[in-house]
Design an enzyme around this catalytic site. Structure first.
Site, PDB file in Angstrom:
ATOM      1  N   ASP A 185      -9.994   2.476   2.208  1.00 54.84           N
ATOM      2  CA  ASP A 185     -10.097   1.983   3.380  1.00 54.84           C
ATOM      3  C   ASP A 185     -10.797   2.661   4.623  1.00 54.84           C
ATOM      4  OD1 ASP A 185      -8.506  -0.359   2.761  1.00 54.84           O
ATOM      5  OD2 ASP A 185      -6.774   0.465   3.030  1.00 54.84           O
TER       6      ASP A 185
ATOM      7  N   LYS B 198       0.911  -1.331  -0.142  1.00 51.66           N
ATOM      8  CA  LYS B 198       0.019   0.013   0.023  1.00 51.66           C
ATOM      9  C   LYS B 198       0.920   1.147   0.003  1.00 51.66           C
ATOM     10  CE  LYS B 198      -4.192  -1.903   1.978  1.00 51.66           C
ATOM     11  NZ  LYS B 198      -5.231  -1.852   2.992  1.00 51.66           N
TER      12      LYS B 198
END
Length: 280
Positions: free
Chosen positions: A111, A75
């Site tokens: 997220d 990420k």
């Protein structure tokens, strides 16, 4: 090892990169999203080494994929290979969704949005009260996205507990009101937290007997969540359930962040009835 990428003729070409990712439920979710809107497409898994990220992004541009998701441990590592970042991705230095637009790869972070939607659907009255104490365990990419989303709540303290204090302090600096704890301190003061969010990979298959902290001191009215979704009942959530507190599963966040990614790529938002059905 040299990674080869397949060419196909699907209209919507999507995927997921990470390592390991064979356990991922993302292909199943996006297959349902494509089916809902009656469009042709494919969502494929690309298990890469970090040294292959540059080759992969070049291939994505060359082949014209619509976009891809990013999971652990890339990420943050994917960012140097992208052309632009949206606000959330830039602020948290973490990306979980990439879209190819006009020849450029643009990074997003869904997220936090996914977690907030999951929490709102699970317990809407959590947002009706002020003076909340939130504990986030971990300081990686997912923790950053969730922390930034929660940072918009009024009169809320976001506490960060992490094995590495330096990473926790780095995240805390980006938040309006925050404290940093060691894992041992977080466990000691557990009764002060209204929402506890476990964002590390501890307890994920195959290491299902691991637990990041014990929940013996948890507040009776607290919500305890774990973003690990395989297994659904992590050891962490099993103990939370035994304590009689509210339990929010990792699959809920996965579904809502996936829905947001799909919306970014296609402009289509999966309906709530479908999203609820996928939680089973």
């Amino acid at each position: 090892m040299k990674q080869s990428f397949k060419r196909n003729d699907y209209m919507y070409r999507l995927g997921l990169i990470g390592n390991p990712i064979k356990h991922s439920k993302s292909p199943e979710l996006h297959k349902q999203f494509l089916k809902e809107f009656n469009v042709r497409g494919a969502y494929e898994l690309y298990e890469l080494l970090e040294i292959e990220l540059g080759t992969f992004t070049e291939w994505v541009k060359r082949e014209g994929l619509l976009g891809f998701n990013v999971t652990v441990p890339y990420k943050e590592a994917i960012i140097p290979h992208l052309d632009r970042l949206d606000f959330f991705a830039k602020e948290m230095n973490a990306v979980n969704t990439v879209k190819l637009m006009n020849g450029e790869l643009v990074g997003y972070n869904t997220d936090g949005i996914g977690y907030m939607e999951a929490l709102r659907q699970f317990k809407p009255d959590f947002f009706d009260h002020t003076n909340k104490e939130i504990l986030i365990i971990g300081a990686g990419g997912a923790a950053k996205g969730i922390a930034l989303a929660l940072n918009g709540l009024e009169n809320t303290t976001i506490n960060i507990a992490n094995r590495t204090e330096e990473r926790a302090l780095e995240l805390a600096k980006k938040l309006k009101k925050s404290h940093v704890y060691s894992l041992e301190e977080a466990e000691r003061y557990l009764e002060t937290f209204d929402l506890i969010i476990q964002t590390t990979t501890v307890g994920m298959q195959p290491n299902i007997d691991e637990q990041v902290i014990r929940l013996n001191r948890v507040k009776p009215t607290a919500i305890v969540s774990d973003i690990v979704y395989q297994p659904k009942w992590t050891k962490f959530l099993k103990q939370a359930n035994a304590q009689g507190v509210y339990v929010l599963f990792g699959i809920d966040m996965l579904i809502y962040q996936a829905a947001k990614s799909f919306e970014i790529w296609t402009g289509h938002r999966p309906n709530e009835k479908l999203l609820e059905s996928l939680k089973e």
